[in-house]
Design a protein around this motif. Structure first.
Motif, PDB file in Angstrom:
ATOM      1  N   LYS A  50       0.836  -1.201   0.000  1.00  0.00           N
ATOM      2  CA  LYS A  50       0.000   0.000   0.000  1.00  0.00           C
ATOM      3  C   LYS A  50       0.877   1.260   0.000  1.00  0.00           C
ATOM      4  O   LYS A  50       0.676   2.167  -0.801  1.00  0.00           O
ATOM      5  CB  LYS A  50      -0.906  -0.025   1.234  1.00  0.00           C
ATOM      6  N   ASN A  51       1.865   1.272   0.892  1.00  0.00           N
ATOM      7  CA  ASN A  51       2.724   2.448   0.982  1.00  0.00           C
ATOM      8  C   ASN A  51       3.683   2.544  -0.191  1.00  0.00           C
ATOM      9  O   ASN A  51       4.089   3.628  -0.590  1.00  0.00           O
ATOM     10  CB  ASN A  51       3.487   2.458   2.309  1.00  0.00           C
ATOM     11  N   PHE A  52       4.029   1.372  -0.739  1.00  0.00           N
ATOM     12  CA  PHE A  52       4.886   1.360  -1.915  1.00  0.00           C
ATOM     13  C   PHE A  52       4.164   2.048  -3.074  1.00  0.00           C
ATOM     14  O   PHE A  52       4.715   2.909  -3.750  1.00  0.00           O
ATOM     15  CB  PHE A  52       5.243  -0.082  -2.287  1.00  0.00           C
ATOM     16  N   SER A  53       2.891   1.702  -3.273  1.00  0.00           N
ATOM     17  CA  SER A  53       2.197   2.351  -4.385  1.00  0.00           C
ATOM     18  C   SER A  53       1.895   3.805  -4.058  1.00  0.00           C
ATOM     19  O   SER A  53       1.881   4.648  -4.946  1.00  0.00           O
ATOM     20  CB  SER A  53       0.935   1.606  -4.829  1.00  0.00           C
ATOM     21  N   LYS A  54       1.733   4.114  -2.769  1.00  0.00           N
ATOM     22  CA  LYS A  54       1.549   5.520  -2.391  1.00  0.00           C
ATOM     23  C   LYS A  54       2.811   6.309  -2.736  1.00  0.00           C
ATOM     24  O   LYS A  54       2.735   7.405  -3.289  1.00  0.00           O
ATOM     25  CB  LYS A  54       1.246   5.636  -0.898  1.00  0.00           C
ATOM     26  N   LEU A  55       3.959   5.726  -2.420  1.00  0.00           N
ATOM     27  CA  LEU A  55       5.218   6.386  -2.735  1.00  0.00           C
ATOM     28  C   LEU A  55       5.314   6.625  -4.251  1.00  0.00           C
ATOM     29  O   LEU A  55       5.636   7.719  -4.692  1.00  0.00           O
ATOM     30  CB  LEU A  55       6.389   5.518  -2.259  1.00  0.00           C
ATOM     31  N   CYS A  56       4.999   5.578  -5.019  1.00  0.00           N
ATOM     32  CA  CYS A  56       5.073   5.714  -6.478  1.00  0.00           C
ATOM     33  C   CYS A  56       4.121   6.797  -6.979  1.00  0.00           C
ATOM     34  O   CYS A  56       4.441   7.540  -7.900  1.00  0.00           O
ATOM     35  CB  CYS A  56       4.759   4.393  -7.161  1.00  0.00           C
ATOM     36  N   LYS A  57       2.951   6.878  -6.348  1.00  0.00           N
ATOM     37  CA  LYS A  57       1.967   7.870  -6.759  1.00  0.00           C
ATOM     38  C   LYS A  57       2.405   9.274  -6.348  1.00  0.00           C
ATOM     39  O   LYS A  57       2.483  10.175  -7.172  1.00  0.00           O
ATOM     40  CB  LYS A  57       0.622   7.526  -6.115  1.00  0.00           C
ATOM     41  N   ASP A  58       2.723   9.431  -5.050  1.00  0.00           N
ATOM     42  CA  ASP A  58       3.052  10.753  -4.524  1.00  0.00           C
ATOM     43  C   ASP A  58       4.318  11.340  -5.145  1.00  0.00           C
ATOM     44  O   ASP A  58       4.454  12.548  -5.250  1.00  0.00           O
ATOM     45  CB  ASP A  58       3.204  10.714  -3.000  1.00  0.00           C
ATOM     46  N   CYS A  59       5.246  10.486  -5.515  1.00  0.00           N
ATOM     47  CA  CYS A  59       6.497  10.997  -6.079  1.00  0.00           C
ATOM     48  C   CYS A  59       6.418  11.155  -7.593  1.00  0.00           C
ATOM     49  O   CYS A  59       7.367  11.580  -8.224  1.00  0.00           O
ATOM     50  CB  CYS A  59       7.657  10.076  -5.732  1.00  0.00           C
ATOM     51  N   GLY A  60       5.302  10.747  -8.177  1.00  0.00           N
ATOM     52  CA  GLY A  60       5.160  10.915  -9.616  1.00  0.00           C
ATOM     53  C   GLY A  60       5.856   9.833 -10.426  1.00  0.00           C
ATOM     54  O   GLY A  60       6.090  10.000 -11.621  1.00  0.00           O
ATOM     55  N   ILE A  61       6.227   8.734  -9.792  1.00  0.00           N
ATOM     56  CA  ILE A  61       6.819   7.619 -10.529  1.00  0.00           C
ATOM     57  C   ILE A  61       5.703   6.931 -11.308  1.00  0.00           C
ATOM     58  O   ILE A  61       5.848   6.578 -12.470  1.00  0.00           O
ATOM     59  CB  ILE A  61       7.518   6.638  -9.570  1.00  0.00           C
ATOM     60  N   MET A  62       4.567   6.779 -10.630  1.00  0.00           N
ATOM     61  CA  MET A  62       3.385   6.240 -11.309  1.00  0.00           C
ATOM     62  C   MET A  62       2.700   7.431 -11.966  1.00  0.00           C
ATOM     63  O   MET A  62       2.235   8.337 -11.276  1.00  0.00           O
ATOM     64  CB  MET A  62       2.457   5.614 -10.257  1.00  0.00           C
ATOM     65  N   ASP A  63       2.690   7.460 -13.280  1.00  0.00           N
ATOM     66  CA  ASP A  63       2.089   8.623 -13.949  1.00  0.00           C
ATOM     67  C   ASP A  63       0.777   8.272 -14.644  1.00  0.00           C
ATOM     68  O   ASP A  63       0.173   9.095 -15.305  1.00  0.00           O
ATOM     69  CB  ASP A  63       3.070   9.237 -14.950  1.00  0.00           C
ATOM     70  N   GLY A  64       0.362   6.999 -14.499  1.00  0.00           N
ATOM     71  CA  GLY A  64      -0.904   6.601 -15.109  1.00  0.00           C
ATOM     72  C   GLY A  64      -0.797   6.315 -16.597  1.00  0.00           C
ATOM     73  O   GLY A  64      -1.732   5.831 -17.208  1.00  0.00           O
ATOM     74  N   LYS A  65       0.370   6.613 -17.190  1.00  0.00           N
ATOM     75  CA  LYS A  65       0.570   6.325 -18.617  1.00  0.00           C
ATOM     76  C   LYS A  65       1.654   5.268 -18.766  1.00  0.00           C
ATOM     77  O   LYS A  65       1.354   4.110 -19.017  1.00  0.00           O
ATOM     78  CB  LYS A  65       0.941   7.612 -19.372  1.00  0.00           C
ATOM     79  N   ALA A  66       2.917   5.699 -18.583  1.00  0.00           N
ATOM     80  CA  ALA A  66       4.021   4.744 -18.711  1.00  0.00           C
ATOM     81  C   ALA A  66       4.005   3.760 -17.547  1.00  0.00           C
ATOM     82  O   ALA A  66       4.269   2.580 -17.708  1.00  0.00           O
ATOM     83  CB  ALA A  66       5.349   5.489 -18.748  1.00  0.00           C
ATOM     84  N   VAL A  67       3.673   4.263 -16.375  1.00  0.00           N
ATOM     85  CA  VAL A  67       3.636   3.417 -15.189  1.00  0.00           C
ATOM     86  C   VAL A  67       2.259   3.538 -14.549  1.00  0.00           C
ATOM     87  O   VAL A  67       1.843   4.614 -14.150  1.00  0.00           O
ATOM     88  CB  VAL A  67       4.711   3.857 -14.166  1.00  0.00           C
TER      89      VAL A  67
END
Length: 192
Positions: A50-67
């Motif tokens: 849960k926190n791993f994906s939060k980190l990816c989301k909050d830091c902009g690693i997960m951008d909804g396109k490439a990631v």
């Protein structure tokens, strides 16, 4: 730069190596902040999905396109130990290498990882609204008087050290009004 006069070529030192270790420690700090987020039992050395994906989301690693969140979940499952529910920083770095490659297409693994670390630098878990906590750790957070309002902020001096009983107004104002009511006696003028 030192130039060696010996005919033996000196081993090339990766110029990013130092950079990467400082980047990694920044990233590690961010990792710890997210690892303990909402999980008081966490020591901060391991992060859950849960926190791993939060980190990816909050830091902009997960951008909804490439990631996407699916990518993040897949990578998390891939790097964690079979029955584990968390990953440590070592595994986290593996995960970031993978996600970095997706997020920064066409870059080398190291460049991509560096890109991810740059995104992570100085980031904190976002709670609702965009409050930026400067320090992490229960006590630091609670004694950060800049977040205090009203009478509570009187309870600490500038350095965040508690003033104890002197800082509490209730003890000083016994005029029969509501304890700690600053404007004792001014009510009548206001209501006209």
């Amino acid at each position: 730069m030192l130039v060696s006069h010996s005919p033996v070529p000196s081993p090339t030192v990766c110029p990013h190596h130092h950079l990467q270790s400082t980047m990694a420690s920044e990233a590690e700090r961010t990792f710890h902040r997210f690892a303990v987020f909402g999980d008081s039992s966490s020591s901060g050395t391991e992060i859950n999905n849960k926190n791993f994906s939060k980190l990816c989301k909050d830091c902009g690693i997960m951008d909804g396109k490439a990631v996407t969140s699916t990518d993040v979940d897949i990578v998390f499952s891939k790097v964690k130990a079979k029955n584990a529910r968390t990953i440590n920083f070592q595994q986290f770095q593996e995960a970031m290498k993978e996600l970095g490659q997706k997020r920064f297409k066409g870059k080398s693994v190291d460049e991509a990882l560096e890109g991810v670390y740059k995104l992570m630098e100085g980031k904190d878990p976002a709670t609702t609204g965009v409050t930026k906590a400067t320090t992490v750790g229960g006590v630091d957070r609670l004694t950060d008087t800049s977040k205090y309002t009203g009478t509570h902020k009187e309870r600490f001096d500038e350095s965040g050290k508690g003033k104890g009983i002197e800082g509490r107004e209730e003890t000083t104002d016994n005029s029969g009004y509501v304890s700690g009511y600053k404007g004792a006696g001014t009510y009548d003028q206001k209501s006209k």
